[in-house]
Design an enzyme around this catalytic site. Structure first.
Site, PDB file in Angstrom:
ATOM      1  N   LYS A   1      -2.776 -17.000   6.007  1.00 59.64           N
ATOM      2  CA  LYS A   1      -2.058 -16.308   7.085  1.00 59.64           C
ATOM      3  C   LYS A   1      -1.377 -17.248   8.092  1.00 59.64           C
ATOM      4  O   LYS A   1      -0.278 -17.682   7.828  1.00 59.64           O
ATOM      5  CB  LYS A   1      -2.991 -15.300   7.744  1.00 59.64           C
ATOM      6  N   TYR A  47     -12.854  -7.293   4.333  1.00 61.58           N
ATOM      7  CA  TYR A  47     -11.606  -7.304   3.575  1.00 61.58           C
ATOM      8  C   TYR A  47     -11.343  -8.738   3.124  1.00 61.58           C
ATOM      9  O   TYR A  47     -11.368  -9.655   3.939  1.00 61.58           O
ATOM     10  CB  TYR A  47     -10.422  -6.809   4.408  1.00 61.58           C
ATOM     11  N   ASP A  55     -14.490 -16.577   4.871  1.00 59.99           N
ATOM     12  CA  ASP A  55     -13.091 -16.212   4.709  1.00 59.99           C
ATOM     13  C   ASP A  55     -12.465 -16.200   6.103  1.00 59.99           C
ATOM     14  O   ASP A  55     -12.632 -15.234   6.849  1.00 59.99           O
ATOM     15  CB  ASP A  55     -12.988 -14.842   4.019  1.00 59.99           C
ATOM     16  N   TYR A 105       0.824  -1.209   0.000  1.00 61.24           N
ATOM     17  CA  TYR A 105       0.000   0.000   0.000  1.00 61.24           C
ATOM     18  C   TYR A 105       0.858   1.260   0.000  1.00 61.24           C
ATOM     19  O   TYR A 105       0.495   2.267   0.595  1.00 61.24           O
ATOM     20  CB  TYR A 105      -0.979  -0.017   1.193  1.00 61.24           C
TER      21      TYR A 105
HETATM   22  C1  LIG Z   1      -5.091 -11.026   4.538  1.00 62.43           C
HETATM   23  C2  LIG Z   1      -6.439 -11.462   4.139  1.00 62.43           C
HETATM   24  C3  LIG Z   1      -6.709 -11.868   2.815  1.00 62.43           C
HETATM   25  C4  LIG Z   1      -5.658 -11.828   1.720  1.00 62.43           C
HETATM   26  O1  LIG Z   1      -4.596 -12.690   1.982  1.00 62.43           O
HETATM   27  P1  LIG Z   1      -3.187 -12.447   1.229  1.00 62.43           P
HETATM   28  O2  LIG Z   1      -2.365 -13.631   1.653  1.00 62.43           O
HETATM   29  O3  LIG Z   1      -2.661 -11.153   1.754  1.00 62.43           O
HETATM   30  O4  LIG Z   1      -3.461 -12.416  -0.211  1.00 62.43           O
HETATM   31  C5  LIG Z   1      -7.982 -12.269   2.516  1.00 62.43           C
HETATM   32  N1  LIG Z   1      -8.950 -12.294   3.456  1.00 62.43           N
HETATM   33  C6  LIG Z   1      -8.730 -11.926   4.721  1.00 62.43           C
HETATM   34  C7  LIG Z   1      -9.830 -12.000   5.720  1.00 62.43           C
HETATM   35  C8  LIG Z   1      -7.470 -11.479   5.110  1.00 62.43           C
HETATM   36  O5  LIG Z   1      -7.256 -11.084   6.368  1.00 62.43           O
END
Ligand SMILES: *Cc1c(COP(=O)(O)O)cnc(C)c1O
Length: 426
Positions: free
Chosen positions: A276, A150, A247, A18
């Protein structure tokens, strides 16, 4: 390399997340990291070591340079670091997939391994759209989500990120137009549940899926909500033939107090993304899990395959360390640690609420959030935290921390003091 040389090259050539090019502020140079500490190449604000309050964006749950995780990578390195996944397979990826199926909610059964969270979300969306196309309902190709979310930075995920004030506002006219409902209230409100039901019913014919972050919305604003809303989503999706995607890229692997946030509602999605903390913060890997229903739908289509195949799919090094990280987590009383950190954050952050300019202080599992009534002065807040010996990365109006689960009580108190200092300065 001398620190000033390194920073000059960094500024000239290297994009940061960013960030503008060339960069306007110098990042801190990290020489090494161990346990919950980052060692700086050159002292900043009188500190050559910082306590990590960020777990490197939710991922380093066991801290850095962990002997068990190091050994997992080393052991695998001597066998093979990578082979292609088309036409070949190997034990680390197979064991990891089976393990993920075992620990995630029933009836998730099939696993697509990829290399980052954003790609895992792309794959989830592709699965859902293709499922409906394959079963003869190609009109179902939009997504519904709530605001404040997000889901990553590639195109499909961007289209379901919060459309206002977020990182992707610039692209509002270019992105696929999805269905947005208001962000979920913190506590359960029947009127909001009714709104979810109404909007899902109203758009059912064009909806492939509802996609949300369960319980905690991360980078879209660090908001928490009652898990009961997940049950409402599940019921409405079932009633109207819409798939449900969770997600769990930020919330997975214990961060909210349960192994997955979905566990708090006892709800199973049709598709789930993890990433993550999957590899304990060691290597880039994510996974998209789906039910047999979703996979069977795709298999009966005119094109019965999922046309996706990252070059580094199922990477053995990442798979091996992910397996080791999951085993390490489950072999410890991780839930006790998360509860301990939750209590420590509640105590330690309570005084921050009294600072002028602080709008809200909230804690969920091993996540502590301070929301200001104005945008954080990033430079001043970061400097104040570093002066207190703590690494934090505020954004927008938020100063927040999600420490590694292995953070001791004394270090946790220092992280809270760092957040306090950042909030006072920012
Ligand atoms: C960080 C994140 C993503 C994207 O993951 P990247 O490995 O950075 O591409 C998608 N969804 C959520 C909820 C996240 O916290």
């Amino acid at each position: 390399m001398r620190n000033d040389e390194l920073l000059a090259l960094d500024r000239a050539h290297v994009w940061h997340p960013y960030g503008p090019m060339p960069g306007r502020t110098d990042p801190l140079v990290v020489a090494s990291a161990s346990g919950v500490r980052l060692r700086l190449a050159e002292a900043a604000e009188g500190r050559d070591e910082l306590i990590d309050g960020m777990s490197s964006w939710w991922s380093a749950i066991h801290g850095y340079n962990h002997p068990v995780l190091n050994e997992a990578v080393r052991g695998q390195l001597d066998r093979m670091s990578h082979v292609m996944f088309g036409g070949l397979t190997h034990e680390p990826a197979v064991r990891l997939a089976a393990r993920l199926v075992e620990i995630t909610p029933e009836p998730l059964r099939h696993v697509f391994l990829s290399d980052s969270g954003s790609v895992a979300v792309e794959v989830a969306v592709k699965m859902c759209l293709q499922h409906w196309r394959s079963v003869g309902r190609p009109g179902k190709q939009r997504l519904l989500t709530w605001r404040g979310g997000y889901h990553g930075d590639t195109w499909q995920p961007m289209s379901v990120c919060d459309p206002e004030g977020g990182m992707h506002e610039l692209w509002s006219g270019v992105l696929q137009r999805q269905v947005f409902v208001d962000a979920p209230p913190v506590a359960y409100e029947e009127s909001y549940a009714e709104l979810l039901r109404t909007e899902i019913a109203r758009h059912a014919d064009e909806l492939a899926a509802v996609i949300v972050e369960p319980v905690v919305q991360g980078a879209g604003g660090m908001r928490f909500h009652d898990p009961a809303y997940l049950k409402v989503l599940r019921e409405a999706c079932d009633a109207h033939d819409v798939l449900l995607v969770f997600d769990e890229i930020a919330t997975g692997f214990g961060r909210t107090g349960t192994l997955f946030a979905a566990d708090q509602a006892g709800v199973s999605p049709d598709v789930m993304c993890v990433g993550k903390a999957l590899t304990g913060g060691y290597l880039s890997m994510a996974a998209t899990l789906c039910t047999s229903r979703v996979a069977d739908g795709i298999s009966q289509g005119e094109v019965p395959v999922l046309a996706h195949g990252p070059t580094f799919m199922g990477n053995p090094l990442a798979s091996a360390v992910a397996l080791a990280s999951i085993d390490l987590l489950l072999s410890r009383d991780w839930a006790v640690d998360v509860k301990r950190i939750e209590a420590g954050l509640r105590d330690g952050l309570a005084p921050v609420a009294d600072l002028p300019g602080v709008k809200d202080v909230r804690v969920c599992g091993a996540i502590g959030v301070v929301q200001l009534d104005h945008d954080v002065d990033m430079a001043a807040a970061t400097r104040a935290a570093v002066r207190a010996g703590v690494w934090l990365r505020p954004f927008r109006d938020l100063i927040y921390t999600m420490p590694p689960f292995v953070t001791g009580d004394e270090d946790l108190a220092r992280i809270c003091a760092g957040v306090h200092a950042a909030a006072a300065a920012g």
